[in-house]
Design an enzyme around this catalytic site. Structure first.
Site, short mmCIF file in Angstrom:
data_model
loop_
_atom_site.label_atom_id
_atom_site.label_comp_id
_atom_site.label_asym_id
_atom_site.label_seq_id
_atom_site.Cartn_x
_atom_site.Cartn_y
_atom_site.Cartn_z
N CYS A 1 0.74 -1.38 0.01
CA CYS A 1 0.04 0.18 -0.29
C CYS A 1 0.69 1.28 0.26
O CYS A 1 1.84 1.04 0.77
CB CYS A 1 -1.07 0.03 0.99
SG CYS A 1 -1.90 0.67 1.33
N PRO A 2 1.21 1.95 -0.74
CA PRO A 2 -0.61 3.03 -1.51
C PRO A 2 0.11 2.50 -3.41
O PRO A 2 -0.64 3.31 -4.42
CB PRO A 2 -0.52 4.01 -1.21
CG PRO A 2 0.69 4.65 -1.10
CD PRO A 2 1.20 3.51 -0.71
#
Lengths: 67, 356
Positions: A9-10
Site C-alpha cells: 500500500c499505496p
C-alpha cells in the site's frame, strides 16, 4: 496490462494513477490482495471508470472501462 | 463494492475503537494510553528482558489480541495469505527507527490520536510533525519509491508470528520467574487493565481494523495522494469517540503542561513524529496496520514489528527514550540518525523516473 501484484500500500494505486495520465478508455491491472482490489476500485470509480474483475488463485485481474 | 457502506463501516468501527481505547484507561491502562502500539511493544520487550527499564515491563495482551483477532478474521474471510520478501532488512531498519521516533514523542500514531482526544496539546505538535513526515514520504512515493514486491511463501512462514503471540499469552498468564513485570506503583508498566479485558479489547480492535483496513498514516497519506478520505474518517472517528468518552469519564485535561507520559519540548515532539510519519509511509502503514498485516500472514510486516521491538530495546538500553522529564541527548542523536537513515532508504529505493 499493469502489474501491481506484491506491491504494498499505496503503490498499486500510484501505478494506476500514473497510467491514467494518458486517459485511455480501458485499463487492465493485476493485483493479488483484497486491499489493493478495494483501493483500485475506489480510485477508478472516483475517476469515472467502471470496474470488473476475475479471480484466479490469489490474483485478481481488474478491467477498468471509462463510463 | 459499495463505497458509501465502506465509509459508514469505518466511521462506526472508528467510533467503537475510540470508546474502547478510552475505556481501557478507566479499567487500568496508563492515562491517554488505552492503546499505544509503540509503548506496548516496548513494555513487552521489557517483560522479555530485552531492556532493563523497570518502569515499563509488561506483556501487553492488547498486542496479542490485535494480531490474533486479525489472524482469525483473515482466516475466516479467506484473506490469510502467506507473503513476504519485500526488502525485509530495510523494513526491519525502518521499524527500528520508527520506534526511536515514537519513544522520543512517547507514543505511536494511534496514541497520538488518543493523546489529542485527552486534551494533550503536545500531541497536536506531534501531529504536525507526523503530517510533515508523511509529506516527505509522499514526495518519494510519487517519484517511484518502492521496497519491491512480495512473494508467496509456505503457510508455516506466516504462522510463526501469530503462534508467537500465543506463546506470549502463556508467558503472561503463567508468569515464570524469567519474565519481568513492573512492580506495583513502579511506573506505566504496572498500570494495566485485567488480562481478559485487554485481550478482548485487542481482539475486537484487531477484527475491526482488519475489516476496515484502518491505518493512521494511510488516513493522511491517501488524502494527500489521492484526495481519498475513507481511512481519514476512521482516524477522525477514533478521535471524536475517545474525546467524548474522556469527557464523560473525567479523563480530559486541556493544555501542554503536566500531561500524562508526555514531553513538552515542541521541537522534539515534532521531529519524533516526523521520523514516524516518514518511516511509516515508506513501510506502507502505521505500527497498528503492521500488526494487522502480520496477522494476515504478511511476514514483511512481522519483520517490521521485530524492528520495532529491537528499536524499543535499544532505545531504553542506550537511554534514548524520553520520559516525563523530557527528551534525552541520546534520544535527539537517535532521531537525527533515524531521519538520515530513512532519507537514505528513500533516495536509494526511488526509481529514476519523472511524474509526467
Amino acid at each position: 496490462m499493469l502489474d501491481a501484484r506484491g506491491r504494498s500500500c499505496p503503490e498499486p494505486v500510484i501505478i494506476l494513477k500514473k497510467a491514467m495520465i494518458s486517459q485511455e478508455n480501458s485499463y487492465t491491472i493485476l493485483v493479488d490482495n483484497k486491499t489493493a482490489l478495494e483501493n483500485i476500485t475506489r480510485y477508478a470509480e472516483h475517476n469515472g471508470y467502471q470496474v470488473a474483475f476475475t479471480q484466479s488463485n490469489d490474483d485478481f485481474t481488474m478491467i477498468l472501462t471509462k463510463k | 463494492m459499495n463505497l458509501k457502506n465502506e465509509k459508514t463501516a469505518i466511521i462506526l468501527a472508528g467510533l467503537l475503537i475510540g470508546v474502547i481505547s478510552a475505556l481501557l484507561v478507566v479499567f487500568g491502562n496508563p492515562a491517554n494510553m488505552g492503546f499505544c502500539i509503540a509503548c506496548f511493544i516496548r513494555d513487552t520487550a521489557g517483560a522479555l528482558g530485552l531492556h532493563q527499564a523497570a518502569a515499563v515491563q509488561y506483556i501487553r495482551p492488547e498486542i496479542i489480541g490485535l494480531v490474533i483477532g486479525s489472524c482469525v478474521i483473515a482466516l475466516v474471510k479467506k484473506e490469510f495469505i502467506p507473503r513476504g520478501g519485500s526488502s525485509p532488512m530495510t523494513r526491519f531498519a525502518l521499524g527500528f527507527f520508527v520506534m526511536i521516533g515514537c519513544l522520543m514523542f512517547l507514543g505511536c500514531p494511534y496514541r497520538m490520536v488518543l493523546r489529542i482526544a485527552g486534551g494533550d496539546m503536545n500531541a497536536v505538535i506531534g501531529l504536525i510533525g507526523f503530517i510533515a513526515g508523511i509529506l516527505v514520504g509522499v514526495f518519494f512515493l510519487n517519484r517511484g519509491f518502492t521496497l519491491k514486491r512480495t512473494y508467496s511463501l509456505p503457510k508455516i512462514e506466516s504462522a510463526i508470528f501469530p503462534t508467537a503471540q500465543i506463546v506470549l499469552l502463556i508467558l503472561l498468564i503463567t508468569a515464570p520467574a524469567f519474565i519481568f513485570f513492573t512492580a506495583v506503583d513502579g511506573g506505566p508498566g504496572a498500570k494495566h487493565a485485567a488480562i481478559l479485558i485487554s485481550l478482548g479489547a485487542g481482539l475486537i480492535v484487531g477484527i475491526l481494523a482488519q475489516r476496515t483496513r484502518l491505518c493512521m498514516v494511510g488516513g493522511i497519506r491517501d488524502v494527500i495522494l489521492f484526495r481519498e478520505w475513507k481511512l481519514f474518517f476512521g482516524f477522525a472517528a477514533i478521535l471524536v469517540a475517545a474525546f467524548i468518552t474522556n469527557l464523560i469519564t473525567g479523563h480530559f485535561s486541556l493544555g501542554f503542561i503536566d500531561q500524562p507520559i508526555a514531553i513538552t519540548d515542541g521541537l522534539w515532539n515534532f521531529l519524533g513524529m516526523l521520523t514516524v510519519g516518514f518511516g511509516c509511509v515508506l513501510l506502507g502503514g502505521c505500527p497498528l496496520r503492521q500488526l494487522i498485516l502480520a496477522g494476515e500472514g504478511n511476514t514483511d510486516s512481522a519483520i517490521t514489528i521485530l524492528g520495532l521491538f529491537a528499536g524499543a530495546a535499544i532505545a531504553h538500553n542506550f537511554a534514548m527514550a524520553s520520559s516525563s522529564k523530557g527528551p534525552t541527548f541520546n534520544g535527539k542523536i537517535g532521531v537525527i540518525i533515524g531521519i538520515i537513515v530513512i532519507l537514505i532508504i528513500a533516495v536509494t529505493n526511488t526509481k529514476k523516473e519523472k511524474l509526467a
